[in-house]
Design a protein around this motif. Sequence first.
Motif, PDB file in Angstrom:
ATOM      1  N   GLU A 182       9.036  12.524  -8.082  1.00 14.47           N
ATOM      2  CA  GLU A 182       7.641  12.732  -7.724  1.00 14.47           C
ATOM      3  C   GLU A 182       6.673  11.820  -8.461  1.00 14.47           C
ATOM      4  N   LEU A 226       2.855   5.103  -6.507  1.00 17.24           N
ATOM      5  CA  LEU A 226       2.683   4.175  -5.393  1.00 17.24           C
ATOM      6  C   LEU A 226       1.359   4.403  -4.662  1.00 17.24           C
ATOM      7  N   ASP A 227       0.867   5.645  -4.663  1.00 20.06           N
ATOM      8  CA  ASP A 227      -0.411   5.958  -4.020  1.00 20.06           C
ATOM      9  C   ASP A 227      -1.579   5.267  -4.713  1.00 20.06           C
ATOM     10  N   LEU A 228      -1.378   4.876  -5.975  1.00 16.57           N
ATOM     11  CA  LEU A 228      -2.452   4.253  -6.756  1.00 16.57           C
ATOM     12  C   LEU A 228      -2.431   2.729  -6.690  1.00 16.57           C
ATOM     13  N   HIS A 249      11.472   2.574  -7.901  1.00 18.49           N
ATOM     14  CA  HIS A 249      10.751   3.701  -7.303  1.00 18.49           C
ATOM     15  C   HIS A 249      11.335   3.930  -5.910  1.00 18.49           C
ATOM     16  N   GLY A 266      10.302   3.550  -3.017  1.00 14.76           N
ATOM     17  CA  GLY A 266      10.059   2.556  -1.994  1.00 14.76           C
ATOM     18  C   GLY A 266      11.074   1.422  -2.002  1.00 14.76           C
ATOM     19  N   ASP A 304      -3.166   0.338  -4.697  1.00 13.99           N
ATOM     20  CA  ASP A 304      -4.263  -0.475  -4.148  1.00 13.99           C
ATOM     21  C   ASP A 304      -5.590  -0.284  -4.873  1.00 13.99           C
ATOM     22  N   MET A 341       6.853   8.226  -7.193  1.00 12.44           N
ATOM     23  CA  MET A 341       6.343   8.122  -5.820  1.00 12.44           C
ATOM     24  C   MET A 341       4.827   8.275  -5.786  1.00 12.44           C
ATOM     25  N   LYS A 342       4.272   9.139  -6.615  1.00 13.70           N
ATOM     26  CA  LYS A 342       2.815   9.307  -6.656  1.00 13.70           C
ATOM     27  C   LYS A 342       2.127   8.073  -7.220  1.00 13.70           C
TER      28      LYS A 342
END
Length: 124
Positions: A98, A104-106, A87, A89, A108, A101-102
């Motif tokens: 996209e 990664l927002d999940l 990914h 990061g 946590d 990368m999105k």
Amino acid sequence: VDHLFAFSDQGLIVNFTHTFPSWKEHIQDSVWLTTEAMTPGCGRDCYSPWKDVVIPGQVDPERIEKIARWNLPTAKRDLIMNFHGRHGGIHEYYERVEVRMKLLDLADLPGVSIGGFTEHYFEI
């Protein structure tokens, strides 16, 4: 359609768009087989769900066997989703992908396991 093109391992950026920049003039209407629909450096301009086919990468017999061996009934699962792979990061080719990368927002959220490659992926 008179040609079928197969691309793998991010072929649309690593092996393709920089070596064949005029592809839109020559093969835009051809059918493509690819391992990723939204690729780095090309994204929505390359893939057309109306004519192209995405085939998941790395689904060999050994992986199929591991998936089946570690499969759990829904009621016994601790996770609702997981992703472990390249990914943005950890790899520059994926900074503009996209979907990855999105994800990664999940990372946590409870019941979610997201990160880079892991040796015990099938056990997650």
